[in-house]
Design an enzyme around this catalytic site. Structure first.
Site, PDB file in Angstrom:
ATOM      1  N   ASP A  47       0.533  -1.471  -0.504  1.00 41.24           N
ATOM      2  CA  ASP A  47      -0.311   0.109  -0.018  1.00 41.24           C
ATOM      3  C   ASP A  47       0.406   1.614   0.192  1.00 41.24           C
ATOM      4  O   ASP A  47       1.455   1.200   0.677  1.00 41.24           O
ATOM      5  CB  ASP A  47      -0.693   0.225   1.229  1.00 41.24           C
ATOM      6  CG  ASP A  47      -1.836   1.167   1.318  1.00 41.24           C
ATOM      7  OD1 ASP A  47      -3.217   1.109   1.019  1.00 41.24           O
ATOM      8  OD2 ASP A  47      -1.767   2.658   2.068  1.00 41.24           O
ATOM      9  N   TYR A  52       2.660  10.158  -0.880  1.00 36.15           N
ATOM     10  CA  TYR A  52       3.974   9.458   0.691  1.00 36.15           C
ATOM     11  C   TYR A  52       4.763   9.647  -0.402  1.00 36.15           C
ATOM     12  O   TYR A  52       6.586   9.337   0.394  1.00 36.15           O
ATOM     13  CB  TYR A  52       4.128   8.339   0.763  1.00 36.15           C
ATOM     14  CG  TYR A  52       2.532   7.550   1.492  1.00 36.15           C
ATOM     15  CD1 TYR A  52       1.177   8.600   1.929  1.00 36.15           C
ATOM     16  CD2 TYR A  52       2.409   6.440   1.697  1.00 36.15           C
ATOM     17  CE1 TYR A  52       0.106   7.853   2.839  1.00 36.15           C
ATOM     18  CE2 TYR A  52       1.103   5.314   2.253  1.00 36.15           C
ATOM     19  CZ  TYR A  52      -0.071   6.294   2.778  1.00 36.15           C
ATOM     20  OH  TYR A  52      -1.182   5.905   3.461  1.00 36.15           O
ATOM     21  N   LYS A  77      -2.735   5.679  -3.906  1.00 40.56           N
ATOM     22  CA  LYS A  77      -3.730   6.538  -4.029  1.00 40.56           C
ATOM     23  C   LYS A  77      -3.466   7.804  -4.661  1.00 40.56           C
ATOM     24  O   LYS A  77      -2.544   9.161  -4.596  1.00 40.56           O
ATOM     25  CB  LYS A  77      -4.060   7.318  -2.354  1.00 40.56           C
ATOM     26  CG  LYS A  77      -4.613   5.824  -1.925  1.00 40.56           C
ATOM     27  CD  LYS A  77      -4.259   6.337  -0.080  1.00 40.56           C
ATOM     28  CE  LYS A  77      -3.749   5.259   0.124  1.00 40.56           C
ATOM     29  NZ  LYS A  77      -2.769   4.175   1.027  1.00 40.56           N
ATOM     30  N   HIS A 110      -7.802   9.946  -1.419  1.00 46.74           N
ATOM     31  CA  HIS A 110      -6.918   9.340  -0.466  1.00 46.74           C
ATOM     32  C   HIS A 110      -7.527  10.317   0.616  1.00 46.74           C
ATOM     33  O   HIS A 110      -7.650  10.084   1.478  1.00 46.74           O
ATOM     34  CB  HIS A 110      -5.914  10.177  -0.487  1.00 46.74           C
ATOM     35  CG  HIS A 110      -4.428   9.779   0.677  1.00 46.74           C
ATOM     36  ND1 HIS A 110      -3.111   9.667  -0.066  1.00 46.74           N
ATOM     37  CD2 HIS A 110      -4.356   9.406   1.210  1.00 46.74           C
ATOM     38  CE1 HIS A 110      -2.674   9.635   1.085  1.00 46.74           C
ATOM     39  NE2 HIS A 110      -3.412   9.397   1.837  1.00 46.74           N
TER      40      HIS A 110
END
Length: 287
Positions: A47, A52, A77, A110
């Protein structure tokens, strides 16, 4: 190593019930190393997210693993900055490019703010084009769910939200059951909450089953039908986290754990100002 079971999503795809999270692992080689370790230890579900800033290292680890692509479930996401039909279409292509993949197994919105409808339309279009296998949302509360989901042609396969024994999302799960949407847990260990890890009931069960507190929590979540993907950069913890498939909690033990629910978590997506704060948090185009 135990083989990891799967759950069937509402679109028919089989998602590994257990995976590896990469939130807050830096893109300085740490993500590539951690994901490579997880894959070597048997994980097949990774994931990540545009926000990120480590999609590229996730992709590198997958490419170098030697594992056939179809055996690895990859989630990413779309960040708020790229909401709206046109921007989201570009955002999806950017994720594919950074990951170095022809398709993404699961792609989520997200955060549930801004032009959610336009962004969702882009996800539906990308799914029809074979660029994404399953589409879903994240951080949707019951209030946000009721605001947006009725407008969607394709219902989300997944809603990824905060979930652990102290915050079990019961009202949300009742709504999600109507569309057969699967809950995925972020912060499945309460972000390392000392209180949760030292909860007397959890410590008792750990002693009974010869497991650690984290394994009891993750087993409870798995038996609750929730997809979990704890994060660690330490090989021993990456290995031990997935060692939850050789025992089962009894019905009475599950009931006792359900009773730990406090009905709230650390993050409230409905709170005033959250959308503005998140939109200004960082620039995903600065990568």
């Amino acid at each position: 190593m135990n083989s990891i079971p799967t759950f069937t999503l509402n679109d028919g795809n089989q998602i590994p019930a257990f995976g590896f999270g990469t939130f807050q692992i830096p893109a300085d080689g740490s993500t590539q190393k951690a994901v490579a370790t997880a894959l070597r230890l048997g994980y097949r579900h990774i994931d990540t997210a545009a926000a990120y800033f480590n999609e590229q290292e996730v992709g590198q680890a997958i490419a170098e693993s030697g594992i056939p692509r179809e055996q690895i479930w990859v989630t990413s996401k779309l960040w708020l900055q790229d909401y709206g039909m046109a921007a989201a279409t570009t955002g999806i292509e950017t994720s594919l490019e950074r990951l170095g993949l022809d398709y993404i197994d699961l792609y989520l919105l997200h955060q549930p703010y801004g032009d959610v409808d336009g962004a969702w339309q882009a996800l539906e279009t990308a799914q029809k084009a074979g660029k994404i296998r399953s589409i879903g949302v994240s951080n949707m509360t019951p209030k946000l769910w009721e605001k947006f989901i009725p407008n969607f042609t394709i219902k989300p396969a997944v809603n990824q939200v905060e979930f652990n024994p102290y915050f079990q999302q019961q009202p949300l799960r009742a709504l999600m059951a109507v569309t057969d949407t699967r809950l995925e847990a972020w912060a499945p260990l309460g972000q390392g909450s000392s209180q949760l890890l030292h909860e007397p009931l959890i410590e008792q069960l750990a002693a009974k089953y010869g497991k650690n507190a984290g394994q009891i929590i993750l087993r409870f979540e798995y038996q609750s039908g929730v997809v979990v993907f704890p994060k660690s950069v330490h090989e021993t913890r990456i290995a031990s986290n997935q060692d939850i498939f050789d025992f089962a909690l009894g019905d009475d033990e599950m009931t006792a754990l359900v009773a730990l629910d406090q009905g709230h978590g650390r993050h409230d997506p409905d709170a005033p100002g959250v959308a503005a704060r998140l939109l200004g948090a960082f620039d995903v185009h600065a990568q």
